[in-house]
Write a protein that holds these residues in place. Structure first.
Motif, mmCIF file in Angstrom:
data_model
loop_
_atom_site.group_PDB
_atom_site.id
_atom_site.type_symbol
_atom_site.label_atom_id
_atom_site.label_comp_id
_atom_site.label_asym_id
_atom_site.label_seq_id
_atom_site.Cartn_x
_atom_site.Cartn_y
_atom_site.Cartn_z
ATOM 1 N N ILE A 70 0.834 -1.204 0.000
ATOM 2 C CA ILE A 70 0.000 0.000 0.000
ATOM 3 C C ILE A 70 0.867 1.251 0.000
ATOM 4 N N VAL A 71 1.839 1.287 0.926
ATOM 5 C CA VAL A 71 2.672 2.489 1.037
ATOM 6 C C VAL A 71 3.421 2.738 -0.265
ATOM 7 N N THR A 72 4.021 1.661 -0.798
ATOM 8 C CA THR A 72 4.805 1.818 -2.019
ATOM 9 C C THR A 72 3.955 2.358 -3.160
ATOM 10 N N LEU A 73 2.799 1.727 -3.395
ATOM 11 C CA LEU A 73 2.004 2.114 -4.552
ATOM 12 C C LEU A 73 1.433 3.511 -4.385
ATOM 13 N N LEU A 74 1.110 3.891 -3.129
ATOM 14 C CA LEU A 74 0.588 5.240 -2.905
ATOM 15 C C LEU A 74 1.658 6.291 -3.213
ATOM 16 N N VAL A 75 2.865 6.068 -2.653
ATOM 17 C CA VAL A 75 3.958 7.011 -2.908
ATOM 18 C C VAL A 75 4.260 7.077 -4.396
ATOM 19 N N TYR A 76 4.303 5.895 -5.016
ATOM 20 C CA TYR A 76 4.628 5.832 -6.434
ATOM 21 C C TYR A 76 3.554 6.542 -7.274
ATOM 22 N N SER A 77 2.273 6.378 -6.890
ATOM 23 C CA SER A 77 1.194 7.036 -7.639
ATOM 24 C C SER A 77 1.346 8.538 -7.592
ATOM 25 N N PHE A 78 1.674 9.064 -6.400
ATOM 26 C CA PHE A 78 1.857 10.513 -6.303
ATOM 27 C C PHE A 78 3.040 10.967 -7.151
ATOM 28 N N LEU A 91 6.738 6.121 -19.916
ATOM 29 C CA LEU A 91 7.543 5.104 -19.224
ATOM 30 C C LEU A 91 6.764 4.549 -18.030
ATOM 31 N N ALA A 92 6.035 5.442 -17.321
ATOM 32 C CA ALA A 92 5.247 4.999 -16.174
ATOM 33 C C ALA A 92 4.182 4.007 -16.611
ATOM 34 N N VAL A 93 3.556 4.258 -17.782
ATOM 35 C CA VAL A 93 2.558 3.312 -18.292
ATOM 36 C C VAL A 93 3.207 1.953 -18.530
ATOM 37 N N ALA A 163 -3.431 11.976 -19.816
ATOM 38 C CA ALA A 163 -4.057 10.682 -20.061
ATOM 39 C C ALA A 163 -3.095 9.558 -19.708
ATOM 40 N N ALA A 164 -1.814 9.709 -20.110
ATOM 41 C CA ALA A 164 -0.837 8.661 -19.825
ATOM 42 C C ALA A 164 -0.671 8.469 -18.319
ATOM 43 N N LYS A 165 -0.621 9.607 -17.578
ATOM 44 C CA LYS A 165 -0.449 9.492 -16.121
ATOM 45 C C LYS A 165 -1.656 8.800 -15.491
ATOM 46 N N ALA A 166 -2.855 9.223 -15.926
ATOM 47 C CA ALA A 166 -4.068 8.634 -15.352
ATOM 48 C C ALA A 166 -4.129 7.142 -15.646
ATOM 49 N N VAL A 167 -3.779 6.761 -16.876
ATOM 50 C CA VAL A 167 -3.807 5.340 -17.230
ATOM 51 C C VAL A 167 -2.778 4.578 -16.411
ATOM 52 N N ALA A 168 -1.573 5.169 -16.242
ATOM 53 C CA ALA A 168 -0.524 4.479 -15.493
ATOM 54 C C ALA A 168 -0.989 4.187 -14.066
ATOM 55 N N ILE A 169 -1.673 5.162 -13.438
ATOM 56 C CA ILE A 169 -2.114 4.945 -12.056
ATOM 57 C C ILE A 169 -3.295 3.979 -12.019
ATOM 58 N N ALA A 287 9.796 -2.858 -2.119
ATOM 59 C CA ALA A 287 9.245 -1.516 -1.905
ATOM 60 C C ALA A 287 10.271 -0.453 -2.278
ATOM 61 N N SER A 288 11.520 -0.647 -1.823
ATOM 62 C CA SER A 288 12.514 0.395 -2.118
ATOM 63 C C SER A 288 12.805 0.445 -3.606
ATOM 64 N N ALA A 289 12.855 -0.727 -4.253
ATOM 65 C CA ALA A 289 13.121 -0.727 -5.688
ATOM 66 C C ALA A 289 12.043 0.058 -6.423
ATOM 67 N N TRP A 290 10.791 -0.164 -6.025
ATOM 68 C CA TRP A 290 9.678 0.472 -6.713
ATOM 69 C C TRP A 290 9.673 1.992 -6.506
ATOM 70 N N ILE A 291 9.916 2.368 -5.238
ATOM 71 C CA ILE A 291 9.920 3.807 -4.959
ATOM 72 C C ILE A 291 11.091 4.480 -5.662
ATOM 73 N N LEU A 292 12.227 3.757 -5.740
ATOM 74 C CA LEU A 292 13.374 4.298 -6.484
ATOM 75 C C LEU A 292 13.003 4.526 -7.940
ATOM 76 N N ALA A 293 12.222 3.594 -8.500
ATOM 77 C CA ALA A 293 11.791 3.755 -9.893
ATOM 78 C C ALA A 293 10.976 5.033 -10.035
ATOM 79 N N GLY A 294 10.075 5.280 -9.061
ATOM 80 C CA GLY A 294 9.287 6.516 -9.095
ATOM 81 C C GLY A 294 10.185 7.730 -9.005
ATOM 82 N N GLY A 295 11.196 7.664 -8.091
ATOM 83 C CA GLY A 295 12.127 8.777 -7.946
ATOM 84 C C GLY A 295 12.913 9.012 -9.230
#
Lengths: 305, 209
Positions: A70-78, A91-93, A163-169, A287-295
């Protein structure tokens, strides 16, 4: 000064109708697909019922600790929502599609989510190119020399990025929710500090949405049988209002009965917990890998572009 | 109309979450704690009600009912609407995870204001209740449309044209919403007047007996 490209007027409808046609065709295809594959028609799967086939450990995302997920996906979505350029958004899509593939979620449900988004995003795609103010350096298409109706390419890019951002989330919602039973996800939220009552309320209202939908369908078919057809007139509004009023009366009465029954069965403000939580090294690693991807996406968006 | 992900700037989404969370906490405190499970069940009914489509010429519009929700629930309406939108974005395929706070604000604040107005001016007669109900229904949707335009406006000048169009597009919905709300409140005043007392607020229970 903006680059102005002149086109004859007859190409304007073409420009609007073509994307609209494409979207409509996509929506129709999605509907067909969804209907064909959907379990019995009109019956949403009720996730509040715990699944009998225990499929924990099916995929990497199923095994992931709910809280970390939950935490990872929420942070990543923002992080995704705050992107400003088209390339990182696309790329996010791609990343979301990868997550979908890993979690092996139902494609139909994902398509339904996209279908629900298509209205707002379609409007954005049509409206933004015509309403975005003109800046220097913009490419503007003019049709038949009509000054007030100018198609700004920057607006189109903006709409496509959104649109791309909305679809990605939206694509991430299925991997987030479908990889654990709903009560477990809500328990995870409670462990993260959300008041326990909130989770219970979500479960209860989710359950009763299905009950009241059923009731509403029955009332609607009753009205149809008596010859009621929806039209654009005052009588239709009157009938719809009666329908709403009846729905409220019945549901408020039902609410009292439900609550009495819950108390009679010993409800004291808690539901029993299902499952247990164990946070392990690999949960944190993922979790850290995913958040790093967002960063990394944000860094690419803000620093490089 | 709900805002999807990726439209609003980050400060608006985060700010929306913060303000919504504060208002939800306030709304929950205004609800008696033993009534919270009941509020959840009632939320389901409002959720279903908001799925009803009304034909409008060649297209159709679905009801938003922030005004009605506020009139029937009072301050707990904010909590109820937040819950409904959470359900919508989590489970019923409508996205908007990051815009959830802003969307809740957009629908919840008009509901609470309308609830206050309705309770204050509803009077005693059925006719007056129906008229005030209709006005409140129209006002709720109008306020939601204005909030929508304001929120879109936080995206910068690029979204101003869009915000204006969104306001215009809501005008027929406002009229329909007003008429339906008037009829619904009129119906409830005849059939079950108890419901018009904002049942989940402790204060109104005590004064009304």
């Amino acid at each position: 000064m903006a680059d102005i490209i002149q086109y004859p007027l007859w190409q304007l409808p073409l420009l609007i109708l073509m994307p609209l046609g494409c979207i409509a065709a996509m929506v129709i295809c999605l509907r067909r697909l969804a209907h064909r594959k959907e379990i019995p028609r009109g019956e949403d799967p009720d996730w509040s019922v715990p699944s009998l086939d225990d499929d924990t450990g099916a995929t990497l995302l199923h095994r992931w600790d709910v809280r970390a997920k939950i935490v990872t996906l929420l942070v990543y979505s923002f992080a995704v929502a705050s992107l400003e350029h088209l390339t990182p958004s696309l790329l996010a899509v791609v990343l979301s599609l990868t997550a979908m593939a890993i979690a092996r979620v139902s494609v139909v449900r994902v398509l339904l989510r996209l279908l629900a988004l298509s209205g707002f995003l379609g409007m954005l795609l049509v409206v933004l190119p015509f309403t975005v103010p003109m800046h220097s350096g913009d490419t503007v298409l003019l049709f038949g020399g009509i000054q007030w109706l100018s198609f700004n390419v920057r607006g189109l890019l903006l709409a496509v990025t959104i649109a791309a951002k909305a679809v990605a989330i939206a694509l991430l919602m299925e991997p987030l929710l479908a990889t654990a039973p709903l009560p477990v996800t809500l328990n995870g939220l409670a462990r993260l500090g959300l008041p326990e009552m909130v989770g219970q309320m979500v479960l209860l209202s989710y359950r009763y949405v299905h009950v009241f939908l059923h009731e509403a369908r029955r009332m609607a078919s009753g009205m149809r049988v008596r010859g009621f057809r929806k039209r654009t007139d005052l009588y239709t509004l009157y009938a719809v209002a009666g329908f709403l009023g009846m729905l409220f009366v019945r549901s408020f009465e039902r609410t009292e009965r439900v609550f009495d029954a819950m108390r009679a069965r010993g409800y004291t403000g808690r539901f029993p917990e299902q499952g247990e939580f164990r946070l392990q090294g690999r949960d944190i690693l993922l979790a850290s890998a995913w958040i790093l991807a967002g960063g990394a996406l944000i860094a690419y968006d803000r620093i490089i572009l | 109309m709900h805002i999807s992900d990726g439209v609003l700037p980050t400060y608006a989404t985060v700010g929306g979450y913060v303000v919504s969370a504060a208002l939800t906490a306030w709304s929950a405190r205004k609800t008696r704690s033993q009534d919270l499970p009941k509020l959840a069940v009632v939320t389901a009914a409002f959720f279903v009600a908001s799925l009803i489509h009304v034909p409008l010429g060649p297209t159709s519009a679905h009801l938003l009912i922030p005004g009605l929700t506020g009139a029937l629930l009072g301050p707990p309406a904010f909590l109820s609407i937040g819950l409904g939108l959470l359900l919508q974005s989590f489970l019923f395929q409508f996205g908007g995870l990051t815009a959830l706070g802003a969307n809740t604000l957009m629908m919840g604040l008009p509901a609470v204001i309308c609830g206050w107005i309705f309770q204050r001016y509803k009077g005693r007669t059925q006719k007056r209740q129906a008229i005030v109900g209709g006005l409140v229904g129209a006002l709720g949707t109008a306020m939601a449309a204005i909030f929508l335009a304001l929120l879109l406006g936080t995206g910068g000048e690029d979204f101003l044209g869009m915000a204006k169009l969104a306001l215009l597009a809501h005008i027929p919905v406002i009229i329909i919403e007003g008429i339906v709300s008037a009829f619904t409140i009129g119906f409830l005043a005849r059939v079950k007047p108890d419901l018009l007392r904002a049942a989940f607020t402790p204060a109104s229970r005590e004064t009304d007996g």
